[in-house]
Motif scaffolding. Structure first.
Motif, mmCIF file in Angstrom:
data_model
loop_
_atom_site.group_PDB
_atom_site.id
_atom_site.type_symbol
_atom_site.label_atom_id
_atom_site.label_comp_id
_atom_site.label_asym_id
_atom_site.label_seq_id
_atom_site.Cartn_x
_atom_site.Cartn_y
_atom_site.Cartn_z
ATOM 1 N N ASP A 1 -5.499 0.108 0.490
ATOM 2 C CA ASP A 1 -6.204 -0.560 -0.604
ATOM 3 C C ASP A 1 -6.243 -2.073 -0.417
ATOM 4 O OD1 ASP A 1 -6.695 1.697 -2.587
ATOM 5 O OD2 ASP A 1 -4.537 1.896 -2.289
ATOM 6 N N LEU A 2 -5.183 -2.624 0.127
ATOM 7 C CA LEU A 2 -5.044 -4.062 0.338
ATOM 8 C C LEU A 2 -4.815 -4.240 1.840
ATOM 9 C CD1 LEU A 2 -4.765 -6.615 -1.581
ATOM 10 C CD2 LEU A 2 -2.303 -6.368 -1.278
ATOM 11 N N TYR A 3 -5.816 -4.779 2.569
ATOM 12 C CA TYR A 3 -5.702 -4.746 4.024
ATOM 13 C C TYR A 3 -6.660 -5.724 4.688
ATOM 14 C CZ TYR A 3 -9.980 -1.860 3.780
ATOM 15 O OH TYR A 3 -11.250 -1.394 3.530
ATOM 16 N N GLY A 4 -6.511 -5.845 5.998
ATOM 17 C CA GLY A 4 -7.424 -6.639 6.797
ATOM 18 C C GLY A 4 -7.668 -5.950 8.120
ATOM 19 N N ILE A 5 -8.800 -6.251 8.743
ATOM 20 C CA ILE A 5 -9.080 -5.709 10.073
ATOM 21 C C ILE A 5 -9.575 -6.838 10.966
ATOM 22 C CG2 ILE A 5 -9.627 -3.438 9.140
ATOM 23 C CD1 ILE A 5 -12.584 -3.982 9.726
ATOM 24 N N ASP A 6 -9.303 -6.697 12.261
ATOM 25 C CA ASP A 6 -9.831 -7.605 13.276
ATOM 26 C C ASP A 6 -10.952 -6.879 14.000
ATOM 27 O OD1 ASP A 6 -7.784 -9.207 12.461
ATOM 28 O OD2 ASP A 6 -6.745 -9.255 14.384
ATOM 29 N N VAL A 7 -12.114 -7.505 14.052
ATOM 30 C CA VAL A 7 -13.292 -6.895 14.650
ATOM 31 C C VAL A 7 -13.828 -7.799 15.750
ATOM 32 C CG1 VAL A 7 -15.662 -6.114 14.223
ATOM 33 C CG2 VAL A 7 -13.891 -5.709 12.503
ATOM 34 N N LEU A 8 -14.198 -7.198 16.875
ATOM 35 C CA LEU A 8 -14.911 -7.906 17.927
ATOM 36 C C LEU A 8 -16.351 -7.409 17.944
ATOM 37 C CD1 LEU A 8 -12.334 -7.803 20.884
ATOM 38 C CD2 LEU A 8 -12.795 -9.686 19.305
ATOM 39 N N LEU A 9 -17.286 -8.344 18.029
ATOM 40 C CA LEU A 9 -18.694 -7.977 18.117
ATOM 41 C C LEU A 9 -19.049 -7.847 19.595
ATOM 42 C CD1 LEU A 9 -20.136 -10.267 15.299
ATOM 43 C CD2 LEU A 9 -19.355 -7.890 15.157
ATOM 44 N N ASN B 1 0.840 -1.204 0.000
ATOM 45 C CA ASN B 1 0.000 0.000 0.000
ATOM 46 C C ASN B 1 0.879 1.260 0.000
ATOM 47 O OD1 ASN B 1 -2.946 -0.994 0.660
ATOM 48 N ND2 ASN B 1 -1.667 -2.146 2.070
ATOM 49 N N ASP B 2 0.215 2.442 0.065
ATOM 50 C CA ASP B 2 0.950 3.679 0.224
ATOM 51 C C ASP B 2 1.823 3.602 1.479
ATOM 52 O OD1 ASP B 2 0.975 6.548 1.641
ATOM 53 O OD2 ASP B 2 0.885 6.842 -0.529
ATOM 54 N N ALA B 3 3.091 3.988 1.331
ATOM 55 C CA ALA B 3 4.042 3.843 2.437
ATOM 56 C C ALA B 3 3.621 4.615 3.681
ATOM 57 C CB ALA B 3 5.432 4.285 1.981
ATOM 58 N N ARG B 4 3.044 5.803 3.501
ATOM 59 C CA ARG B 4 2.605 6.589 4.667
ATOM 60 C C ARG B 4 1.436 5.910 5.375
ATOM 61 N NH1 ARG B 4 1.684 11.800 1.122
ATOM 62 N NH2 ARG B 4 0.873 10.063 -0.126
ATOM 63 N N SER B 5 0.580 5.273 4.597
ATOM 64 C CA SER B 5 -0.555 4.570 5.192
ATOM 65 C C SER B 5 -0.087 3.365 5.994
ATOM 66 C CB SER B 5 -1.531 4.136 4.093
ATOM 67 O OG SER B 5 -2.053 5.263 3.407
ATOM 68 N N ILE B 6 0.920 2.665 5.482
ATOM 69 C CA ILE B 6 1.458 1.511 6.207
ATOM 70 C C ILE B 6 2.052 1.958 7.537
ATOM 71 C CG2 ILE B 6 3.219 -0.304 6.182
ATOM 72 C CD1 ILE B 6 2.801 -0.503 3.165
ATOM 73 N N ARG B 7 2.786 3.055 7.518
ATOM 74 C CA ARG B 7 3.360 3.572 8.758
ATOM 75 C C ARG B 7 2.253 3.889 9.764
ATOM 76 N NH1 ARG B 7 8.345 3.405 10.851
ATOM 77 N NH2 ARG B 7 9.309 4.135 8.922
ATOM 78 N N GLY B 8 1.110 4.340 9.265
ATOM 79 C CA GLY B 8 0.005 4.713 10.128
ATOM 80 C C GLY B 8 -0.668 3.562 10.834
ATOM 81 N N VAL B 9 -0.508 2.326 10.321
ATOM 82 C CA VAL B 9 -1.123 1.181 11.000
ATOM 83 C C VAL B 9 -0.095 0.250 11.636
ATOM 84 C CG1 VAL B 9 -3.180 1.220 9.561
ATOM 85 C CG2 VAL B 9 -1.255 -0.207 8.852
ATOM 86 N N ARG B 10 1.173 0.341 11.225
ATOM 87 C CA ARG B 10 2.183 -0.524 11.829
ATOM 88 C C ARG B 10 2.414 -0.188 13.298
ATOM 89 N NH1 ARG B 10 5.546 -3.775 8.542
ATOM 90 N NH2 ARG B 10 4.186 -4.514 6.853
ATOM 91 N N ASP B 11 2.317 1.083 13.650
ATOM 92 C CA ASP B 11 2.418 1.505 15.047
ATOM 93 C C ASP B 11 1.002 1.513 15.611
ATOM 94 O OD1 ASP B 11 2.454 2.993 17.431
ATOM 95 O OD2 ASP B 11 4.168 4.188 16.770
ATOM 96 N N LYS B 12 0.700 0.570 16.511
ATOM 97 C CA LYS B 12 -0.675 0.422 16.999
ATOM 98 C C LYS B 12 -1.132 1.618 17.837
ATOM 99 C CE LYS B 12 -0.369 -4.630 16.926
ATOM 100 N NZ LYS B 12 -1.133 -4.747 15.672
ATOM 101 N N ALA B 13 -0.198 2.280 18.482
ATOM 102 C CA ALA B 13 -0.570 3.488 19.222
ATOM 103 C C ALA B 13 -0.980 4.588 18.254
ATOM 104 C CB ALA B 13 0.592 3.950 20.104
ATOM 105 N N LEU B 14 -0.217 4.760 17.194
ATOM 106 C CA LEU B 14 -0.553 5.748 16.176
ATOM 107 C C LEU B 14 -1.874 5.387 15.494
ATOM 108 C CD1 LEU B 14 0.039 8.177 14.373
ATOM 109 C CD2 LEU B 14 1.557 6.698 13.005
ATOM 110 N N ALA B 15 -2.053 4.102 15.190
ATOM 111 C CA ALA B 15 -3.295 3.661 14.544
ATOM 112 C C ALA B 15 -4.502 3.958 15.424
ATOM 113 C CB ALA B 15 -3.216 2.170 14.228
#
Length: 302
Positions: free
Chosen positions: A225-233, A81-95
């Protein structure tokens, strides 16, 4: 097309991205592979304008691959994905901060560089889920039931670097994994890493409309664009507890071909920016037109 994959040693034999690389080469595209964790890379040769049509990252969160991907973006190369977007989710505190600021249902989040600082979290927030801010694949995720238990874990937590802590969200013990590939969404249930059934294979499930809308919003918020999320109901509705820029895509039918096609579309600049809400079956998977003789090359510089 000529593509460069940055692959950490940990993922060298995983289906993601190994099978994607094989699929792309079978379609006639050239794929160069850099292993940033183990090889010496002459960056002036590896990262240069016009060297590749796109770079793709599959490394551990704290690995050196993201630096190389950002270097590729800096010289004008397309990254997936976009490199800035990856940085935004790799750090969980930032995400978590980004998610909160954009109104996503993310648990309240504390972060600390030292585990003893977490002792300031109010008792009313327990039980807590504590994990490394750069964690992945459920590594070192702990359920902490009390301040006393947190204190006993302090030496163990000190080895994990920067930490995040979030109140535990009551749930069924199953994580809902939602994957986006090629603008389509897929869902699977998998036992929580906090439960006794961790490691049990997941199964594909229907995607609730509410979660599909949430997954679409996550892609927009983080620019993925290419990603996954973990969701709790949880008792108050779906809660996003993790965002991954290049997940496993387990339980996605024909995953290698779908992800490979998505990579090509994004490399060409004509991939979908938004998931098709509720779409759970991919398009027909005809072979892509060959571009050049298939090649998979391990790249290292000296």
């Amino acid at each position: 097309m000529r593509l460069c994959f940055l692959v950490e040693e940990r993922y060298r034999h995983d289906g993601m991205p190994r099978e994607v690389i094989h699929q792309l080469s079978a379609w006639g595209h050239q794929v160069d592979v850099i292993r940033p964790g183990t090889s010496l890379t002459r960056i002036s040769d590896a990262v240069r304008a016009g060297s590749h049509d796109a770079w793709v990252l599959k490394t551990v969160s704290g690995g050196p691959g993201l630096t190389l991907l950002e270097a590729a973006a800096a010289v004008g190369l397309t990254t997936v994905n976009d490199a800035r977007s990856i940085r935004g989710v790799r750090d969980k505190a930032l995400a978590a901060a980004i998610g909160h600021s954009r109104g996503l249902p993310v648990p309240p989040t504390w972060t600390a560089a030292r585990p003893e600082a977490l002792a300031e979290i109010p008792d009313s927030a327990y039980p807590l889920v504590v994990k490394p801010a750069d964690g992945s694949s459920g590594r070192a995720v702990r359920l902490v039931g009390s301040p006393r238990r947190l204190a006993s874990l302090s030496p163990e937590l000190a080895a994990d670097g920067v930490l995040i802590a979030q109140p535990y969200v009551p749930n069924s013990g199953l994580d809902l994994k939602v994957y986006c590939a090629g603008g389509e969404l897929y869902a699977a249930e998998r036992p929580s890493p906090l439960g006794p059934d961790r490691g049990v294979p997941g199964r594909r499930v229907a995607l609730p409309a509410e979660v599909a809308a949430l997954a679409t919003e996550v892609g927009v918020v983080y620019g993925l664009d290419l990603y996954g999320i973990d969701v709790l109901l949880g008792p108050e509705g779906p809660v996003v507890v993790d965002v991954n820029d290049f997940p496993s895509f387990r339980e996605v039918p024909d995953a290698a071909a779908r992800v490979a096609r998505a990579v090509l579309e994004l490399a060409r600049g004509d991939g979908p920016r938004l998931p098709l809400q509720g779409a759970v079956a991919g398009p027909p998977l005809g072979a892509a037109a060959p571009v050049r003789a298939a090649a998979v090359t391990a790249v290292s510089g000296g």
